[in-house]
Design a protein around this motif. Structure first.
Motif: not given
Length: 222
Positions: A34-39, A78-82, A121-125, A148-150
């Motif tokens: 589920d793309s809405k609850s996945c990262m 459309n999965i949020i990505t860091a 992606y969202i960059l996180i140093p 709830d899914t990574f």
């Protein structure tokens, strides 16, 4: 702790079973998530662990194509990505344990060009082996409370990846929340060095994470 010949035999037998288990892992389809609850979280796929510097490893570089493929799939679905990027001051406390690496402002601390060109992606140093400690990541979690899914990838399997996965798992366990943390074998790797066999380190990390409830798959496909 007992280190005997009999203990070594037991370890070898356990290793053979784990290798067989890993060989038989199945891929997972991203369409089933589920793309809405996945990262998706990409850990330290940066120049300083692949292309240059004291911690660079050609072996780690082998995971770049599979991670580029995954990043594309995440964008398409459309999965949020860091993406974590090791980034230290010249006098970082971490250098008491590891050679100086990934100094802030140098190319070592940058995401490899193959992923950078893909973007999205969202960059996180991060200033330690465990990216979970970074406030920017904790803020990201708070902004997406339904996650709830990574999917976790990157390097090194037995250090930054494992520490992040276990911290993430225990964080949600403490909050009495069930989450699924997925690690694709094709997308993680560690380095070879004296007294650091990549094969042994990968296997030990697999065992420790699996026993803690982390889910391993062969790969992520469409």
């Amino acid at each position: 702790m007992k280190f005997t010949d009999e203990a070594l035999k037991r370890v070898n037998n356990e290793a053979e079973k784990l290798f067989e288990e890993i060989k038989n892992l199945e891929p997972i389809s991203i369409s089933k998530l589920d793309s809405k609850s996945c990262m998706a979280v990409f850990v330290d796929i940066i120049n300083g662990f692949i292309n240059e510097g004291a911690m660079a490893s050609e072996r780690v570089g082998d995971i770049i194509p599979s991670n580029v493929k995954l990043l594309k799939l995440c964008k398409e679905n459309n999965i949020i990505t860091a993406a974590f990027a090791d980034c230290h001051d010249k006098c970082a406390a971490e250098f008491a344990s590891f050679p100086p690496h990934c100094i802030k402002g140098t190319s070592e601390s940058e995401i490899v060009s193959e992923l950078k060109d893909e973007g999205g992606y969202i960059l996180i140093p991060k200033n330690s082996t465990n990216g979970f400690n970074e406030q920017k990541f904790r803020d990201l979690l708070e902004c997406h409370p339904k996650t709830d899914t990574f999917i976790v990838t990157g390097d090194c399997t037995d250090i930054c990846v494992m520490q992040f996965c276990l911290a993430l798992k225990t964080y949600f366990t403490a909050a009495d929340r069930q989450v699924k943390i997925i690690v694709p074998i094709s997308c993680v790797e560690t380095y070879d060095a004296p007294f650091h066999s990549s094969d042994f380190a990968n296997l030990a990390a697999y065992k420790l994470m699996k026993d803690s409830g982390i889910v391993f798959v062969k790969d992520v496909k469409e």
